[in-house]
Design an enzyme around this catalytic site. Structure first.
Site, PDB file in Angstrom:
ATOM      1  N   HIS A 132       0.512  -1.045   0.000  1.00  0.00           N
ATOM      2  CA  HIS A 132      -0.022   0.424  -0.007  1.00  0.00           C
ATOM      3  C   HIS A 132       0.821   1.175  -0.543  1.00  0.00           C
ATOM      4  CE1 HIS A 132      -3.971  -1.748   0.608  1.00  0.00           C
ATOM      5  NE2 HIS A 132      -3.189  -3.145   1.436  1.00  0.00           N
ATOM      6  N   ASP A 167      -2.796 -10.744  -2.978  1.00  0.00           N
ATOM      7  CA  ASP A 167      -3.616 -10.387  -1.322  1.00  0.00           C
ATOM      8  C   ASP A 167      -4.446  -9.272  -1.478  1.00  0.00           C
ATOM      9  OD1 ASP A 167      -1.804  -8.596   1.027  1.00  0.00           O
ATOM     10  OD2 ASP A 167      -4.518  -7.332   0.573  1.00  0.00           O
ATOM     11  N   HIS A 169      -6.549  -7.034  -0.381  1.00  0.00           N
ATOM     12  CA  HIS A 169      -6.474  -5.629  -0.817  1.00  0.00           C
ATOM     13  C   HIS A 169      -6.031  -4.792  -2.565  1.00  0.00           C
ATOM     14  CE1 HIS A 169      -7.361  -6.660   3.579  1.00  0.00           C
ATOM     15  NE2 HIS A 169      -7.964  -5.124   3.805  1.00  0.00           N
ATOM     16  N   ASP A 254      -4.489 -12.631   3.286  1.00  0.00           N
ATOM     17  CA  ASP A 254      -5.999 -12.409   3.646  1.00  0.00           C
ATOM     18  C   ASP A 254      -7.039 -13.090   2.841  1.00  0.00           C
ATOM     19  OD1 ASP A 254      -4.695 -10.328   2.409  1.00  0.00           O
ATOM     20  OD2 ASP A 254      -5.065  -8.686   3.548  1.00  0.00           O
TER      21      ASP A 254
HETATM   22 ZN   LIG Z   1      -4.289  -6.940   2.590  1.00  0.00          ZN
END
Ligand SMILES: [Zn+2]
Length: 346
Positions: A132, A167, A169, A254
């Site tokens: 991120h 991931d 996200h 995740d």
């Molecule tokens: Zn994540």
């Protein structure tokens, strides 16, 4: 096949507070997977060197690097509501960003195959995670963008780098850093809508980089079927045309169905299958994984174990069966159509 594992006790000192999901206990879970007797002799563990400021600044602004340094050296604080740091977070973050660089140095020192080099793949088992972090901002538990630092170092010596990010996200920071470049391809599978809100199909890169960003925004409940279908369809065609010389995987766990932060339906078996499919586009000795998210400790341990089993060919039985079915097929069809409209490989 031997896996080079790059990890450090320094990562545990990055103290995010008592209730934070991205916590030091995650390393206890990953250590349990690494200690599995089935991997005895198949892993070579090394300590990373810290990334230098010059290496960080291949992807981050000097202001960003300076801000992290000043905040940590003043005892710590918070970049945003999700992203705290303490003084010991700086050596941890520098080592996390340096892990891939240490891996590149070790892997590149092997004679080129065939036959396949002794060290087949590197796995950087790091925290804080990185995907991120943008060129100018730490966010979403991430301080420096670990995978991007390695990709930029490889691209600087003329390599063509695929970053595959599974991931749950969107890897917004990685996308942001390489959005205009044609020598680094970024593919992200993620739950959508979900933090950080980016990662739509229409985000395909800009200028010379048009077509080298691929987003697969999957609905809650999506299974590995659609990840694999994308690789047999438009994503696979794009990777084939791009012809990467190095493959870097942002391995966040995740997407596991038990993860408390996300709603995807993956199992440990799926992470093994997905890793196997992705490594099909890579050359032995020229591939690396980077730990990103994964917040259910048992799911993280089992998923990492399944990934390592695939890489080492250990053939360990997974805890859960592969997932299949569920929503998501329309996303692959839309990505295919969007790329064809722009005359991109699909
Ligand atoms: Zn994540």
């Amino acid at each position: 096949m031997t896996v080079l594992v790059v990890t450090s006790d320094r990562f545990a000192a990055h103290d995010t507070g008592r209730w934070h999901p991205e916590r030091a206990a995650r390393l206890t879970a990953t250590a349990a997977a690494l200690r599995d007797p089935e991997f005895e002799g198949a892993l070579r563990v090394i300590e990373p060197r810290p990334a230098t400021d010059a290496e960080l600044m291949l992807v981050h602004s000097a202001e960003h690097v300076g801000r992290i340094r000043v905040l940590a050296n003043s005892g710590g604080g918070s970049i945003d509501a999700d992203t705290p740091l303490v003084a010991a977070s700086l050596p941890a973050a520098l080592a996390a960003a340096g892990s891939g660089l240490s891996a590149i140095e070790t892997l590149s020192a092997q004679p080129a195959g065939p036959p396949s080099p002794e060290l087949d793949t590197a796995f950087c088992v790091v925290r804080p995670p990185g995907h991120h972090a943008t060129a100018t901002t730490a966010m979403g538990f991430c301080l420096f963008n670990n995978v991007a630092v390695s990709a930029a170092a490889l691209a600087a010596r003329g390599e063509r780098v695929l970053i595959a990010d599974f991931d749950a996200h969107h890897g917004n920071g990685t996308q942001d850093i390489f959005y205009g470049r044609d020598d680094v391809m970024m593919v992200s599978w993620h739950e959508f809508p979900q933090y950080p809100g980016s990662g739509r199909i229409e985000e395909m890169g800009a200028g010379r980089g048009l077509g080298t960003t691929l987003n697969i925004p999957l609905p809650s409940g999506a299974t590995v079927e659609h990840y694999l279908a994308s690789l047999e369809g438009p994503v696979g065609a794009a990777i084939e045309a791009f012809a990467p010389t190095w493959v870097l995987i942002s391995a966040g766990y995740d997407g596991h169905r038990r993860d408390p932060l996300c709603g995807l339906a993956l199992t440990d078996a799926d992470f093994g299958a997905l890793t196997g499919a992705l490594l099909g586009w890579s050359t032995p000795g020229r591939r690396m994984l980077f730990l990103e998210g994964g917040y259910d400790l048992e799911a993280l341990r089992d998923s990492l174990r399944a990934t390592l089993s695939t890489i080492t060919d250990a053939g360990l039985p997974p805890v859960d069966r592969p997932s299949w079915g569920g929503p998501g097929a329309e996303v692959i069809a839309s990505l295919d159509a969007a790329r064809r409209r722009l005359d991109l490989p699909a």
